[in-house]
Design a protein around this motif. Structure first.
Motif, short mmCIF file in Angstrom:
data_model
loop_
_atom_site.label_atom_id
_atom_site.label_comp_id
_atom_site.label_asym_id
_atom_site.label_seq_id
_atom_site.Cartn_x
_atom_site.Cartn_y
_atom_site.Cartn_z
N MET A 1 8.03 -1.59 21.57
CA MET A 1 8.36 -2.72 20.73
C MET A 1 7.96 -2.42 19.29
SD MET A 1 6.98 -6.62 20.81
CE MET A 1 8.46 -7.44 21.32
N THR A 2 8.78 -2.85 18.38
CA THR A 2 8.51 -2.69 16.96
C THR A 2 7.81 -3.93 16.44
OG1 THR A 2 10.57 -1.48 16.86
CG2 THR A 2 9.57 -2.05 14.79
N HIS A 3 6.77 -3.76 15.66
CA HIS A 3 5.98 -4.88 15.19
C HIS A 3 6.19 -5.14 13.70
CE1 HIS A 3 3.84 -3.71 18.89
NE2 HIS A 3 3.75 -5.02 19.02
N ASP A 4 5.96 -6.39 13.31
CA ASP A 4 6.04 -6.79 11.91
C ASP A 4 4.71 -6.50 11.24
OD1 ASP A 4 8.71 -7.88 12.24
OD2 ASP A 4 7.76 -9.50 13.36
N ARG A 5 4.64 -6.75 9.94
CA ARG A 5 3.40 -6.51 9.19
C ARG A 5 2.90 -7.83 8.63
NH1 ARG A 5 3.32 -1.35 6.67
NH2 ARG A 5 1.17 -1.91 6.27
N ILE A 6 1.60 -8.00 8.59
CA ILE A 6 1.00 -9.21 8.04
C ILE A 6 -0.35 -8.88 7.43
CG2 ILE A 6 0.00 -9.90 10.25
CD1 ILE A 6 0.69 -12.83 9.45
N HIS A 7 -0.63 -9.47 6.26
CA HIS A 7 -1.90 -9.27 5.56
C HIS A 7 -2.50 -10.62 5.20
CE1 HIS A 7 -1.96 -4.93 4.80
NE2 HIS A 7 -0.68 -5.00 4.50
N ALA A 8 -3.80 -10.71 5.26
CA ALA A 8 -4.51 -11.92 4.89
C ALA A 8 -4.69 -12.02 3.37
CB ALA A 8 -5.88 -11.96 5.57
N GLN A 9 -4.60 -10.88 2.70
CA GLN A 9 -4.80 -10.87 1.25
C GLN A 9 -3.64 -10.14 0.59
OE1 GLN A 9 -8.80 -9.48 0.63
NE2 GLN A 9 -9.58 -11.07 1.97
N LYS A 10 -3.41 -10.46 -0.66
CA LYS A 10 -2.29 -9.90 -1.40
C LYS A 10 -2.36 -8.37 -1.40
CE LYS A 10 0.00 -10.23 -5.86
NZ LYS A 10 -0.04 -10.90 -7.17
N PRO A 11 -1.28 -7.71 -0.95
CA PRO A 11 -1.26 -6.24 -0.93
C PRO A 11 -1.34 -5.70 -2.37
CG PRO A 11 0.55 -7.15 0.37
CD PRO A 11 -0.07 -8.28 -0.38
N ASP A 12 -1.92 -4.55 -2.51
CA ASP A 12 -2.02 -3.96 -3.85
C ASP A 12 -1.02 -2.83 -4.05
OD1 ASP A 12 -3.13 -2.09 -2.18
OD2 ASP A 12 -5.06 -1.99 -3.20
N HIS A 13 -0.08 -2.68 -3.15
CA HIS A 13 0.93 -1.63 -3.27
C HIS A 13 2.30 -2.19 -2.87
CE1 HIS A 13 -0.38 -1.74 0.89
NE2 HIS A 13 0.78 -1.19 1.23
N HIS A 14 3.33 -1.76 -3.55
CA HIS A 14 4.71 -2.16 -3.26
C HIS A 14 4.83 -3.67 -3.04
CE1 HIS A 14 5.67 2.04 -2.95
NE2 HIS A 14 4.75 2.19 -2.01
N ILE A 15 4.26 -4.44 -3.94
CA ILE A 15 4.21 -5.90 -3.78
C ILE A 15 5.59 -6.51 -3.65
CG2 ILE A 15 4.10 -6.38 -6.27
CD1 ILE A 15 2.17 -8.25 -3.54
N GLU A 16 6.60 -5.88 -4.23
CA GLU A 16 7.97 -6.42 -4.16
C GLU A 16 8.54 -6.39 -2.74
OE1 GLU A 16 8.21 -2.07 -4.64
OE2 GLU A 16 7.08 -3.59 -5.72
N ARG A 17 7.94 -5.64 -1.85
CA ARG A 17 8.41 -5.56 -0.47
C ARG A 17 7.86 -6.67 0.43
NH1 ARG A 17 7.66 0.80 1.05
NH2 ARG A 17 9.03 1.65 -0.55
N TRP A 18 6.90 -7.42 -0.07
CA TRP A 18 6.20 -8.42 0.75
C TRP A 18 6.66 -9.82 0.41
CZ3 TRP A 18 2.81 -6.89 4.51
CH2 TRP A 18 2.45 -5.53 4.50
N SER A 19 6.65 -10.69 1.40
CA SER A 19 6.93 -12.11 1.21
C SER A 19 5.64 -12.88 1.44
CB SER A 19 7.96 -12.58 2.24
OG SER A 19 9.18 -11.89 2.07
N VAL A 20 5.58 -14.08 0.87
CA VAL A 20 4.39 -14.93 0.99
C VAL A 20 4.75 -16.14 1.85
CG1 VAL A 20 2.71 -16.32 -0.27
CG2 VAL A 20 3.58 -14.21 -1.27
#
Length: 81
Positions: A1-20
């Motif tokens: 199974m392929t998993h999604d990504r999730i962070h508790a704090q704002k990523p410091d790299h490639h921020i344009e790839r992340w949604s809030v």
């Protein structure tokens, strides 16, 4: 199974790839963690992560003892996104 990504704090790299979003629900299904996140556009997104990832990002939310992670802000990427 392929998993999604999730962070508790704002990523410091490639921020344009992340949604809030804001955690709506967290549940366990078929041995995985399913996190439903409400986006800034009021869209509901279902993220599937491992139980280990759940434990990691929930621990990093800096919640009070026994507090629920629902309503907390997170950064996420759907697989392939």
């Amino acid at each position: 199974m392929t998993h999604d990504r999730i962070h508790a704090q704002k990523p410091d790299h490639h921020i344009e790839r992340w949604s809030v979003g804001t955690i709506d629900t967290i549940e366990q299904r078929d041995g995985h963690c399913v996190v439903t996140v409400s986006t800034e556009d009021d869209e509901l997104v279902e993220l599937v992560v491992t139980l280990a990832v759940r434990d990691l990002f929930v621990r990093r939310l800096e919640l009070a003892e026994g507090a629920s992670p629902e309503g907390e802000r997170v950064w996420f990427r759907k697989h392939g996104g």
